[in-house]
Enzyme design. Sequence first.
Site: not given
Lengths: 477, 99
Positions: A82, A157, A181
Amino acid sequence: MDHFRLDLKQTLEDYRSRKVSPTEVVRACLERISATDDKINAFITVFADQALKEARVAETKIFSDPNIWKDLPLLGVPVSIKDNFCTKGGLTTAASRVLDNFIPLYDATVVARLRRAGAVILGKTNLDAWAHGSSTETSDFFTTRNPWDLDRLPGGSSGGSAASVAAQQTIISIGSETAGSIRQPAAWCGVCGLKPSYGRVSRSGLIAMASSLDCPGPVTKSVWDAATVLKVIAGQDSLDATTSPQPVPDYPSLLDSSIKGITVALPQEYFASWVNTEVLSAVSQAVEVLRKLGVKVKKISLFDPQYAIAVYTILQRSEVSSNLARYDGIRYGHDRNHFGQEAKRRIMLGSYALSAGYYDKYYRQALKVRTKICQDFNTAFQEADLILGPVSPSPALPVGAAQNDPMFGEKQDILLEPSAIAGLPGISLPCGFSKEGLPVSFQIIGPRLKEELVLRLAYAYQQVTDWHKQFPTIKLK
Amino acid sequence: MKGFSTEDIRHLCGLTTLKLSPLVLKQIHAQLSETLIAVEKLKEINTAQLEETNQVTGLTNVFRSDQPRPSQNQANALSNAPAIHQGFFKTQPLFAGKK
């Protein structure tokens, strides 16, 4: 070749038996990214040349030393990260225009531990800017698409991480969760997402969002894979004073322990009327599977998760306003005019909640209700070993659903916020499909630092089901 | 607008050093008010007997030995800076125009 379809366990077995080499697997993943990412948009940056170079080095090591696996348990394994984890020398943006030119001087501890274990970093994945969201739609760059249906959101996210695993662009991925997330995008993309206990994995080098909640964790194709990655990234770190000094168990070797007699609690508030009926049905079937394996099931009542939304909103905005105050564009990145609207709104509400006259009313009150949520879980874990429920109120929603709803994320993560606020470990794993062919998942929540127990139950479920072995067909050009 | 006045929003922009266009200011005004209404639910809980939970680790006073260790050199530290001057970060003057 289809080497990109391998899970971590099979990749390692094939490396050991020399059936395939790291170069072949890394190249297969890179080719898969080239072929599919114009549709999926999972990656912000791909380190193709560097990854191939590292794969060749890994290959040489495997050929030269058959005992290399003890020291390098992820040697030659491709991983996507990420884009809110610092990667030394590699662009790290947090999907924000503020950082679209930021080259970190050091690796996040998670990244350093993966490299030390021999992993090959393929690239950096998309997220809601600064990890503020649950759709990946508020990325300042582009919206990631759900590999199961390109007109739907991947969740967020860590949407890029989950989509990259579901689209089989990588063998494993690393995400981060503040409240949902990891677990929510994993659920919407039909993969496995593990949110460890707060403090189990170091936050050093993870671009801070809400520091009392942030937690790195793996997104993988199976529970075994998640356990193996967690073993590598977990543990105390002198660069993060909140990391636990407790030793890290050898998670993969504990997975086979019997789950007979384990008591699982189903909170009635998580099986509410506002949860999609197809989700409720799939989760109930998963419960029956576990019951047949000898798990005891009981119903309990937990504090209404609607209150967790309010607690999370205040704590997260407050911590965001503090953490994002440092971005002035003087030492790195661009000035504050480059913040997107979502970030600006969160910073402003947080500053309001922390300001004189409102601190007691909002921030201090939220900290006290947080205590109530923690106590509520402590009581629940006196009655049961683990808690089980749906991950998200619905399967993946259409692209555009998050726009113009300032509480979109909070609503989608309502079943994840309470356990995140209490710092508990949780896993999301697939247990069926909706009529429209979208993945549906359930979550298992455990007591603090009891990842081993959470993983054992999840692993037992995957031994008798094959939802996690199903992947979408992505129409190529 | 319930929750925030326009003056509140302007004040928050100053506190957070954020500049908003008139259109964005209007949008954010509405969205912040909506969020504030959602968190009013907190008031329903009687917290008189509850302590605050700032963090959940149970750890207190975490120390490490104070040993020197390698750090970034000056060139590295400046490598991401948009403007430098003689080995230092260059900033906008804080008191520009105020003599």
